[in-house]
Design a protein around this motif. Sequence first.
Motif, mmCIF file in Angstrom:
data_model
loop_
_atom_site.group_PDB
_atom_site.id
_atom_site.type_symbol
_atom_site.label_atom_id
_atom_site.label_comp_id
_atom_site.label_asym_id
_atom_site.label_seq_id
_atom_site.Cartn_x
_atom_site.Cartn_y
_atom_site.Cartn_z
ATOM 1 N N THR A 80 0.856 -1.281 0.106
ATOM 2 C CA THR A 80 -0.083 -0.103 0.028
ATOM 3 C C THR A 80 0.832 1.406 0.008
ATOM 4 O OG1 THR A 80 -0.154 0.065 2.307
ATOM 5 C CG2 THR A 80 -2.053 -0.883 1.126
ATOM 6 N N MET A 81 2.168 1.318 0.576
ATOM 7 C CA MET A 81 2.923 2.356 0.623
ATOM 8 C C MET A 81 3.456 2.608 -0.877
ATOM 9 S SD MET A 81 4.940 1.888 3.970
ATOM 10 C CE MET A 81 6.007 3.263 3.963
ATOM 11 N N LEU A 82 3.454 1.639 -1.809
ATOM 12 C CA LEU A 82 4.045 1.983 -2.981
ATOM 13 C C LEU A 82 3.212 2.948 -3.684
ATOM 14 C CD1 LEU A 82 4.596 -1.600 -4.223
ATOM 15 C CD2 LEU A 82 6.274 -0.012 -3.680
ATOM 16 N N LYS A 83 1.877 3.194 -3.621
ATOM 17 C CA LYS A 83 1.085 4.221 -4.179
ATOM 18 C C LYS A 83 1.184 5.519 -3.476
ATOM 19 C CE LYS A 83 -2.123 0.539 -5.520
ATOM 20 N NZ LYS A 83 -3.375 -0.060 -5.229
ATOM 21 N N SER A 84 2.141 5.749 -2.473
ATOM 22 C CA SER A 84 2.177 7.015 -1.864
ATOM 23 C C SER A 84 3.686 7.789 -2.353
ATOM 24 C CB SER A 84 2.240 6.887 -0.442
ATOM 25 O OG SER A 84 3.360 6.290 0.022
#
Length: 52
Positions: A20-24
Motif C-alpha cells: 500500500t505504501m508503493l502508491k504513496s
Amino acid sequence: MREGLIPAVLGTVVSASGATMLKSKYKLLGVGVLGFGLAHVVLGAIDLVEHR
C-alpha cells in the motif's frame, strides 16, 4: 502453535502494508518494507515445511 507460523503471518501483514505504501510518495520506503515482509514470509514458510 506450529513453528514458523508467526513469521509467515507477520510477513504477510508487513508485505501488505508495504504494497500500500508503493502508491504513496514514500515509494522507496514501500519497496524496502515489501521486501522485508516477503523475506519473512519465505523464512516462515521454510520453517513450516521443515518442522512438519
